[in-house]
Design an enzyme around this catalytic site. Structure first.
Site, short mmCIF file in Angstrom:
data_model
loop_
_atom_site.label_atom_id
_atom_site.label_comp_id
_atom_site.label_asym_id
_atom_site.label_seq_id
_atom_site.Cartn_x
_atom_site.Cartn_y
_atom_site.Cartn_z
N ASP A 152 37.60 61.73 111.64
CA ASP A 152 36.72 61.07 110.67
C ASP A 152 35.38 60.69 111.28
O ASP A 152 34.32 60.91 110.68
CB ASP A 152 37.40 59.81 110.13
CG ASP A 152 38.62 60.12 109.27
OD1 ASP A 152 38.83 61.31 108.95
OD2 ASP A 152 39.35 59.18 108.92
N GLU A 183 43.33 61.17 113.64
CA GLU A 183 42.69 60.87 112.36
C GLU A 183 41.35 60.17 112.57
O GLU A 183 40.33 60.56 111.99
CB GLU A 183 43.61 59.99 111.52
CG GLU A 183 43.04 59.62 110.16
CD GLU A 183 42.91 60.83 109.27
OE1 GLU A 183 41.77 61.16 108.93
OE2 GLU A 183 43.93 61.43 108.93
N SER A 194 41.95 64.90 104.96
CA SER A 194 41.31 63.89 105.79
C SER A 194 40.10 64.47 106.52
O SER A 194 39.29 63.72 107.05
CB SER A 194 42.29 63.33 106.81
OG SER A 194 42.85 64.35 107.59
N ASP A 232 31.60 76.31 92.71
CA ASP A 232 32.85 76.35 91.95
C ASP A 232 33.89 77.17 92.70
O ASP A 232 33.63 78.31 93.11
CB ASP A 232 32.57 76.96 90.57
CG ASP A 232 33.69 76.71 89.58
OD1 ASP A 232 34.62 75.94 89.92
OD2 ASP A 232 33.64 77.27 88.47
N ILE A 233 35.07 76.61 92.88
CA ILE A 233 36.16 77.28 93.59
C ILE A 233 37.15 77.80 92.55
O ILE A 233 37.68 77.03 91.75
CB ILE A 233 36.86 76.32 94.57
CG1 ILE A 233 35.83 75.58 95.44
CG2 ILE A 233 37.87 77.08 95.42
CD1 ILE A 233 34.94 76.47 96.27
N GLY A 270 35.15 75.94 86.53
CA GLY A 270 34.97 74.56 86.12
C GLY A 270 35.89 73.63 86.89
O GLY A 270 36.41 73.98 87.96
N ASP A 328 39.12 71.71 88.18
CA ASP A 328 40.55 71.98 88.27
C ASP A 328 41.19 70.94 89.18
O ASP A 328 40.51 70.30 89.98
CB ASP A 328 40.82 73.41 88.79
CG ASP A 328 40.18 73.68 90.14
OD1 ASP A 328 40.57 73.03 91.12
OD2 ASP A 328 39.28 74.55 90.22
#
Length: 612
Positions: A305, A301, A519, A564-565, A583, A585
């Site tokens: 990052d 992790e 993450s 937009d996905i 839009g 979601d």
């Protein structure tokens, strides 16, 4: 008459104050049903030491919240005029009477100023006490509780009381009723098989056409491996050069003994960002945090990052906050341990600092329902303080879809822990806090919602005004009765935005691996925000600070500033979850960033989104 009345009041107060606080009548402060998934075992050892954190009320918090929204409103005259550390502290300081009465109570139990510590604004009092004293102070009994699935144990109680006259002067005390299990947000990671990948996509495969990307295309290899180059191409940031000297900084938080390895970082830079070779980052240790640089201790992790967060933003100075937290309590280990949520220790530290990173990424969270409501609100207020000071906070939205990631109703584990044990979607905290930016996940190019992207609606925090238009539109388009009773349609909606979240190539313990999870999305979006701040600071403009009002305003005025996905869903809790749609979601928020367009908007000398 008024003189006599005043004298009587004074006399009565004197009589009350003469009674030792420990002997006063107590009032139940909080009580919860036994938490689902935990088993109460033996009484806690009397000499086991716990760190009690006593929260004093913040009577002027609503005023701080007003300032936060005024300096974060892109339509307002005060946009960007963030508050100073001292101004924030003055707005959340408790009343002197609260400090005095709590001091009196502690002194009645033999605890004096030299025995305790305080947060910068004096709104938290922290004291280490043995279980026996905590039980006396709170008129309760602590037990060792064991988590059924993991075997982890904690020292907790399900109810506690405080002197009746302190009820309005103490907001909460922990650890008492909190049974959360903080977790990092990542799915599985695996060792790269380069031969297998070479066979998947030929080296001479044509680039993928993406009109919003830099140059209108993205390398074909990005559909099997995400690199720094892929993200810069996909999010239209190729060619932008961040400044190392304009005061910008990026922060990454680390918990759960996740160590960011600097040797791995150099391997990553050699592989993906050669111009950054021999550069590094600053590590700050908080609450006993450590910084092991043994390759065998490298954290997946922490490496994910830092490698992508700092790789995207080079040469922006980077800071890694390593916040300690003791391992779960073991009944045969009487060493003093700290079983509090580490967010509070991290907040105590950063709020005490005169200067802070402009953008900070966190990839850790709890199930919202496992965090006591008053504690969640109090921590959320701490994030608001950072926002008021001009800090952008990003949190991964979660890796369980709408809850546990399980679509089969027979296998799902999404049960409420309020004693009813009914099926309920499970949002995460802190992503559910309205003062942070929750980041969901996508996969592939062209982008689709990744199935594990956490999303939904808070059961604790109401929907903030900045979300009303976008979220109401989504809810209005849901088929009537969809998931009725499984979520709170009036709650703060999650996530706000999204970014790529799988197939990230990092180096771990000297070996390249592929890793995924929201993450990965959080440091990616934080990297884009850091670049936007660099552009603003280089033009003499203030940092962006609390982002959400700006995000929704831009999406409404110029939807092309976000990609937009509209394909994908996030199953969980025995359901297919929500669908990605036009839009906002509850899988990908308003979409993924188009850095080029966003930069043009946020670097206007006078930010006037209505004129777009």
């Amino acid at each position: 008459m008024r003189s006599l009345s005043a004298w009587l009041s004074f006399a009565l107060a004197a009589v009350v104050s003469a009674v030792p606080a420990k002997d006063c009548a107590h009032k139940l402060k909080e009580s919860i049903p036994p938490p689902r998934g935990w088993t109460k075992s033996a009484p806690a050892p009397a000499n086991h030491v716990i760190e009690l954190r006593i929260a004093l009320p913040q009577p002027r918090f609503s005023e701080l919240e007003r300032h936060l929204y005024e300096v974060s409103d892109p339509f307002g005259e005060r946009y960007g005029q963030h508050l100073s550390k001292e101004e924030v502290e003055s707005l959340i300081a408790p009343e002197p009477e609260s400090i005095h009465l709590v001091n009196e109570w502690l002194a009645s139990h033999g605890i004096y100023e030299d025995d305790l510590s305080r947060s910068p604004a004096k709104d938290w009092v922290i004291v280490n006490v043995p279980v026996s004293l905590a039980e006396e102070m709170l008129k309760t009994e602590y037990h060792v509780w064991t988590h059924d699935a993991s075997g982890d144990s904690v020292v907790r109680t399900t109810a506690y009381s405080i002197p009746e006259h302190l009820d309005l002067h103490v907001e909460l005390i922990q650890p008492t009723t909190m049974f959360s299990r903080m977790k990092s947000l990542k799915t599985t990671f695996r060792i790269d098989d380069e031969q297998e990948k070479t066979a998947l996509i030929p080296a001479d495969a044509p680039p993928i056409s993406v009109p919003s990307a830099s140059g209108g295309h993205v390398d074909a290899s990005c559909n099997q491996t995400i690199t720094i180059t892929c993200l810069l191409q996909l999010y239209n940031a190729v060619g932008f050069e961040a400044s190392a000297t304009n005061g910008n900084q990026i922060g990454i938080t680390g918990y759960l003994e996740q160590f960011a390895n600097k040797h791995d970082l150099q391997l990553f830079y050699a592989d993906q960002r050669p111009e950054a070779l021999n550069s590094s980052f600053k590590t700050i240790l908080i609450n006993g945090g450590q910084n092991s640089q043994n390759l065998s201790d490298a954290g997946a992790e922490a490496n994910l990052d830092t490698q992508f967060g700092y790789g995207l933003t080079f040469p922006t100075p980077g800071t890694f906050f390593s916040t300690g937290g003791s391992p779960p309590f073991k009944p045969d280990d009487l060493t003093p341990t700290n079983t509090n949520e580490p967010y509070t220790q991290w907040l105590d530290f950063v709020l005490s600092q005169p200067t802070l990173p402009r953008s900070i990424s966190t990839s850790y969270a709890d199930d919202e329902q496992t965090v006591p409501v008053n504690f969640a609100k109090r921590v959320c207020n701490g994030f608001a303080q950072l926002g008021a000071r001009g800090v952008s906070l990003m949190f991964s939205s979660g890796d369980g879809g709408v809850g546990d990631g399980e679509e089969d109703p027979a296998l799902q584990q999404c049960f409420s822990n309020d004693g009813r044990n009914v099926t309920r979607f499970i949002p995460l905290f802190p992503p559910s806090c309205p003062f942070v930016t929750a980041v969901g996940g996508t996969i592939h190019i062209p982008e689709t919602a990744v199935f594990f992207s956490g999303g939904g609606f808070s059961d604790v925090f109401p929907r903030p005004a900045y979300q009303d238009a976008a979220v109401t539109k989504f809810l209005d388009n849901l088929a009537p009765g969809t998931y009725k009773g499984l979520f709170n349609p009036n709650g703060r909606a999650i996530p706000d935005v999204a970014a790529q979240a799988d197939l990230f190539r990092i180096f771990l313990s000297g070996v390249p691996v592929s890793i995924g999870g929201t993450s990965a999305a959080a440091p990616t979006f934080t990297g884009i925000v850091t670049l936007l701040n660099s552009a603003r600071l280089s033009k003499g403009l203030p940092p962006l600070g609390f982002l959400n009002p700006l995000i929704y305003a831009i999406q409404s005025a110029d939807p092309t500033a976000f990609n937009d996905i509209t394909v994908g869903n996030n199953p969980g809790c025995g359901t297919p979850g929500f669908n990605a749609t036009k839009g906002w979601d509850p899988i990908t928020g308003v979409g993924t960033p188009n850095f080029g367009k966003l930069k043009d908007i946020v670097t206007l000398s006078t930010l006037d989104i209505r004129g777009l």
